[in-house]
Design an enzyme around this catalytic site. Structure first.
Site, PDB file in Angstrom:
ATOM      1  N   LYS A   1       0.864  -1.179   0.000  1.00 11.29           N
ATOM      2  CA  LYS A   1       0.000   0.000   0.000  1.00 11.29           C
ATOM      3  C   LYS A   1       0.902   1.230   0.000  1.00 11.29           C
ATOM      4  CE  LYS A   1      -1.332   2.635   3.144  1.00 11.29           C
ATOM      5  NZ  LYS A   1      -1.103   3.914   2.372  1.00 11.29           N
TER       6      LYS A   1
ATOM      7  N   GLU B   1       9.713   0.919  10.953  1.00 14.05           N
ATOM      8  CA  GLU B   1      10.742   1.956  10.850  1.00 14.05           C
ATOM      9  C   GLU B   1      10.024   3.274  11.029  1.00 14.05           C
ATOM     10  OE1 GLU B   1      12.517   5.025   9.600  1.00 14.05           O
ATOM     11  OE2 GLU B   1      12.433   4.114   7.603  1.00 14.05           O
TER      12      GLU B   1
ATOM     13  N   CYS C   1      13.484  10.641   7.583  1.00 12.78           N
ATOM     14  CA  CYS C   1      13.415  10.251   8.993  1.00 12.78           C
ATOM     15  C   CYS C   1      14.781  10.277   9.667  1.00 12.78           C
ATOM     16  CB  CYS C   1      12.786   8.867   9.123  1.00 12.78           C
ATOM     17  SG  CYS C   1      13.578   7.634   8.081  1.00 12.78           S
TER      18      CYS C   1
ATOM     19  N   GLU D   1       9.495  16.123  15.657  1.00 10.62           N
ATOM     20  CA  GLU D   1      10.176  16.015  14.373  1.00 10.62           C
ATOM     21  C   GLU D   1       9.548  17.007  13.392  1.00 10.62           C
ATOM     22  OE1 GLU D   1      11.608  12.383  11.421  1.00 10.62           O
ATOM     23  OE2 GLU D   1       9.713  12.191  12.507  1.00 10.62           O
TER      24      GLU D   1
END
Length: 481
Positions: free
Chosen positions: A174, A250, A284, A379
């Protein structure tokens, strides 16, 4: 090939329409890139059945035959670098030079795991009994559900799909709503490489929650792999627990970059720019907090600001562009919120700090940053770098580790003893010492985080092991006569 992809998904018997579509737009100027099939729970269930059927054949396919198909997939990816790179830049705004580099990066995983597919040889286990022999064989986990992000539309797919397919698994992907066409392009190349139907399927959706439900409810789906935010990762982890699926996550990061007084400041400044501003800060593992030893704070900030100001912000399709737009309005709003919060609390924008027309935000360096500012705890996922002073090595490590995240961290020092101490002291799964892009060593290196940054690893043998079950076989050779 781009014109052949709209309005279809790749699942079950091949290319399918679903009766619904959603629009993919270019973040640079809002133009429509294309329409793709919008899949729902019904299509998800069909994909699961097709994957289960394909898995029964694929897991028994000679590993050398699997490797040959993966090798052809790798060759096709490289052959289509220009068109696939352009499509990626259109979908999510990555500068074209980075997009083309990502295609090579994506292909490297396919190449590496094609070679690993023929090395799944198992092991002997010694026995203390003379009449027993022990073996360990490695078998594929089964059907895999992969949820991939928009910021690396092809790299995050091959990093999951290549080891899964090499192991003998069937994988259902997906892709993110912002970049589904890159994923469909990969599916087209898998088909062209001779990949059997059902082994790799790609189903875009505009409703990921409803679409994903069948995968978590069906105990025959044995593995979930996800790259994305920690918040969503927690939800998927809990859902996977109901049927005890294998899980790889992750997740988010909040990477520190420590610059010590013995560093080459000009090189350190350039390295922070490389780590921070690639993909407009939307990775990331990119630097989120720049910690600089107080004695060199002034000259480093000056060098860093100059290097940041020299970056070329603009159209991601132009080869000279170094920083493109952020991916969508939601992402831009978060960047703007973090900067405005910092400025309101006393920080100063040494460089940048403003929104440009559309979804562009100027590459920004902030000074005077304090721990209570949002940019220090969340973040940002954008082109903004706060600079924070520290006095000692011990304080630097304490500040760097003062976060629930633990994906990637960086440090610049010319002191060998300090380099070892800092590398061992940083509570992160990936550490770059005088290296702003340690993941360039991929695909043979492990990628993953500690703490709230995830579970499991991708890359190398560690990434292949995530798709394998170890089966122990004990056999008696005693003479029964």
């Amino acid at each position: 090939m781009i014109k052949e992809l709209p309005n279809q998904a790749y699942f079950a018997d091949g290319w399918q329409t679903t009766g619904k579509t959603f629009t993919v737009t270019h973040p640079g100027d809002g133009r429509v890139v294309g329409e793709v099939a919008d899949c729902g729970p019904a299509e998800a269930r069909r994909a699961i059945e097709a994957a289960l059927e394909a898995f029964e054949t694929w897991k028994r396919t000679n590993p050398y035959a699997r490797a040959e198909i993966l090798e052809r997939w790798n060759e096709l990816l490289l052959a289509h670098e220009a068109e696939l790179g352009r499509l990626m830049s259109l979908e999510m705004g990555k500068p074209i030079t980075e997009s083309r580099g990502e295609v090579k990066y994506s292909a490297s995983f396919v190449k590496w795991y094609a070679q690993e597919a023929v090395r799944l040889h198992g092991e002997r286990v010694l026995s203390r009994f003379d009449h027993k022999r022990g073996l360990v064989s490695y078998e594929p986990v089964g059907v895999v559900y992969a949820v991939t992000p928009w910021n690396f539309p092809t790299g995050m797919i091959t990093r999951k799909a290549a080891p899964a397919l090499a192991a003998g698994c069937a994988i259902i992907i997906k892709p993110a709503e912002q970049s589904p066409m890159s994923a469909l392009y990969l599916a087209r190349l898998w088909e062209e490489a001779g990949g059997p139907k059902g082994t790799l399927q790609v189903l875009p959706t505009s409703d990921p929650v409803a679409f994903s439900q069948p995968f978590f409810e069906d105990e025959r789906v044995r593995k979930v792999t996800f790259t994305g935010s920690t918040e969503v990762g927690r939800v998927l982890y809990a859902q996977a627990a109901k049927t005890l699926k294998r899980v790889s996550l992750e997740l988010g990061g909040h990477a520190p970059f420590l610059v010590f007084e013995d560093a080459d400041l000009d090189k350190a400044a350039r390295d922070v720019v490389l780590s921070k501003f690639r993909n407009a800060g939307q990775t990331c593992i990119c630097t989120n907090r720049v910690f600089v030893q107080q004695s060199v704070l002034g000259p480093f900030t000056e060098a860093f600001a100059a290097a940041t100001a020299a970056l070329r912000l603009g159209d991601p399709l132009l080869p000279e562009t170094q920083v493109g737009p952020v991916v969508d309005a939601q992402g831009l709003a978060k960047v703007k919120e973090h900067v405005e919060d910092a400025l309101a609390k006393g920080a100063k924008a040494v460089v940048g700090g403003k929104v440009r027309e559309g979804l562009y935000f100027e590459p920004t360096v902030l000074s005077g940053v304090r721990p209570d500012m949002k940019i220090m705890t969340e973040e940002t996922f954008g082109p903004v770098a706060p600079v924070i002073p520290f006095e000692s090595e011990e304080e630097a490590l304490r500040l760097a580790n003062d976060t629930p995240y633990g994906l990637a961290a960086y440090a610049w020092t010319n002191n060998l003893a300090r380099a070892w101490r800092v590398a061992e002291g940083l509570q992160y799964g990936i550490v770059g010492i005088n290296d702003p892009i340690p993941t360039a060593m991929a695909p043979q290196a492990p990628f993953g985080g500690m703490k709230n940054s995830g579970v499991g690893r991708e890359g190398g043998w560690w990434g292949l092991e995530e798709y394998l079950e170890a089966k122990f076989i004990s056999m008696s050779i005693a003479d029964g006569r």
